[in-house]
Design a protein around this motif. Structure first.
Motif, PDB file in Angstrom:
ATOM      1  N   TYR A   1      10.732   5.132   2.865  1.00  0.00           N
ATOM      2  CA  TYR A   1       9.559   4.981   3.467  1.00  0.00           C
ATOM      3  C   TYR A   1       8.607   4.245   2.778  1.00  0.00           C
ATOM      4  CZ  TYR A   1       9.991   7.273   7.961  1.00  0.00           C
ATOM      5  OH  TYR A   1      10.487   7.384   9.200  1.00  0.00           O
TER       6      TYR A   1
ATOM      7  N   LYS B   1      -2.373  -6.201   2.616  1.00  0.00           N
ATOM      8  CA  LYS B   1      -1.316  -6.891   3.720  1.00  0.00           C
ATOM      9  C   LYS B   1      -0.235  -7.429   3.225  1.00  0.00           C
ATOM     10  CE  LYS B   1      -1.731 -10.081   7.641  1.00  0.00           C
ATOM     11  NZ  LYS B   1      -2.947 -11.019   8.251  1.00  0.00           N
TER      12      LYS B   1
ATOM     13  N   TYR C   1       4.627   3.011   2.700  1.00  0.00           N
ATOM     14  CA  TYR C   1       3.094   3.424   3.329  1.00  0.00           C
ATOM     15  C   TYR C   1       2.294   2.423   2.604  1.00  0.00           C
ATOM     16  CZ  TYR C   1      -1.004   5.349   4.988  1.00  0.00           C
ATOM     17  OH  TYR C   1      -2.509   5.793   5.469  1.00  0.00           O
ATOM     18  N   CYS C   2       1.710   1.592   3.350  1.00  0.00           N
ATOM     19  CA  CYS C   2       0.297   0.709   2.958  1.00  0.00           C
ATOM     20  C   CYS C   2      -0.993   1.463   2.668  1.00  0.00           C
ATOM     21  CB  CYS C   2       0.406  -0.518   3.762  1.00  0.00           C
ATOM     22  SG  CYS C   2      -0.552  -1.887   2.976  1.00  0.00           S
TER      23      CYS C   2
ATOM     24  N   LEU D   1       3.221  -5.459   7.441  1.00  0.00           N
ATOM     25  CA  LEU D   1       2.573  -4.240   7.191  1.00  0.00           C
ATOM     26  C   LEU D   1       0.954  -4.338   6.703  1.00  0.00           C
ATOM     27  CD1 LEU D   1       3.932  -1.558   7.711  1.00  0.00           C
ATOM     28  CD2 LEU D   1       4.129  -1.492   5.037  1.00  0.00           C
ATOM     29  N   THR D   2      -0.048  -3.553   7.463  1.00  0.00           N
ATOM     30  CA  THR D   2      -1.291  -3.407   6.753  1.00  0.00           C
ATOM     31  C   THR D   2      -1.910  -2.077   6.552  1.00  0.00           C
ATOM     32  OG1 THR D   2      -2.193  -3.404   9.075  1.00  0.00           O
ATOM     33  CG2 THR D   2      -1.943  -5.564   8.243  1.00  0.00           C
ATOM     34  N   GLN D   3      -2.849  -1.873   5.982  1.00  0.00           N
ATOM     35  CA  GLN D   3      -3.203  -0.746   5.565  1.00  0.00           C
ATOM     36  C   GLN D   3      -3.254   0.272   6.816  1.00  0.00           C
ATOM     37  OE1 GLN D   3      -7.296  -0.629   3.864  1.00  0.00           O
ATOM     38  NE2 GLN D   3      -7.499   1.495   3.792  1.00  0.00           N
ATOM     39  N   GLY D   4      -2.619   1.391   6.275  1.00  0.00           N
ATOM     40  CA  GLY D   4      -2.356   2.590   7.236  1.00  0.00           C
ATOM     41  C   GLY D   4      -1.212   2.618   7.958  1.00  0.00           C
ATOM     42  N   GLU D   5      -0.303   1.498   7.683  1.00  0.00           N
ATOM     43  CA  GLU D   5       0.849   1.509   8.544  1.00  0.00           C
ATOM     44  C   GLU D   5       2.132   1.731   7.501  1.00  0.00           C
ATOM     45  OE1 GLU D   5      -0.206  -1.730  11.796  1.00  0.00           O
ATOM     46  OE2 GLU D   5       0.758  -2.750  10.002  1.00  0.00           O
ATOM     47  N   SER D   6       3.260   2.303   8.108  1.00  0.00           N
ATOM     48  CA  SER D   6       4.325   2.644   7.306  1.00  0.00           C
ATOM     49  C   SER D   6       5.552   2.131   7.860  1.00  0.00           C
ATOM     50  CB  SER D   6       4.574   4.250   7.358  1.00  0.00           C
ATOM     51  OG  SER D   6       4.623   4.597   8.794  1.00  0.00           O
ATOM     52  N   LEU D   7       6.511   1.959   7.053  1.00  0.00           N
ATOM     53  CA  LEU D   7       7.720   1.207   7.115  1.00  0.00           C
ATOM     54  C   LEU D   7       9.062   2.139   6.998  1.00  0.00           C
ATOM     55  CD1 LEU D   7       9.428  -1.272   8.444  1.00  0.00           C
ATOM     56  CD2 LEU D   7       9.038  -2.359   6.189  1.00  0.00           C
TER      57      LEU D   7
END
Length: 101
Positions: free
Chosen positions: A46, A53, A48-49, A65-71
């Motif tokens: 996982y 960006k 997490y940003c 992916l930007t701040q506060g997003e995860s992948l």
């Protein structure tokens, strides 16, 4: 090295946090334009940003992916990243990445 910042590619540095028994995490900082080369590993990941960006390539998909997003990056999937601006990620892996410890 655990707990120490190290440069791993041009414009990319990481700090590996002390691992647990089956899980670990690390912080990765990118200068704008820095590239995390495409690679794969048998671990689930996982990311997490925390800041910035980034554009990920995940298999045949491109994901911003930007701040506060995860992948979520599944085991064995080829992935890489380009920092579209100065960025920081927090990565979690299971099982332990013995290749990094």
């Amino acid at each position: 090295m655990i707990g120490t910042w190290e440069e791993v590619e041009t414009g990319v540095r990481r700090k590996i946090h002390p691992p647990g028994k089956n899980m670990m995490m690390m912080e990765v900082q990118f200068e704008e334009g820095a590239v995390g080369a495409a690679h794969s590993h048998p671990h689930e990941q996982y990311t997490y940003c925390l800041k910035g960006k980034l554009q990920f390539t995940l298999g045949d998909k491109n994901i911003v992916l930007t701040q506060g997003e995860s992948l979520f990056i599944p085991s064995g999937v080829v992935h890489g990243v380009v920092a579209l601006e100065s960025s920081t990620l927090l990565d979690a892996f299971t099982p332990l990445r013995e290749d990094l410890l």
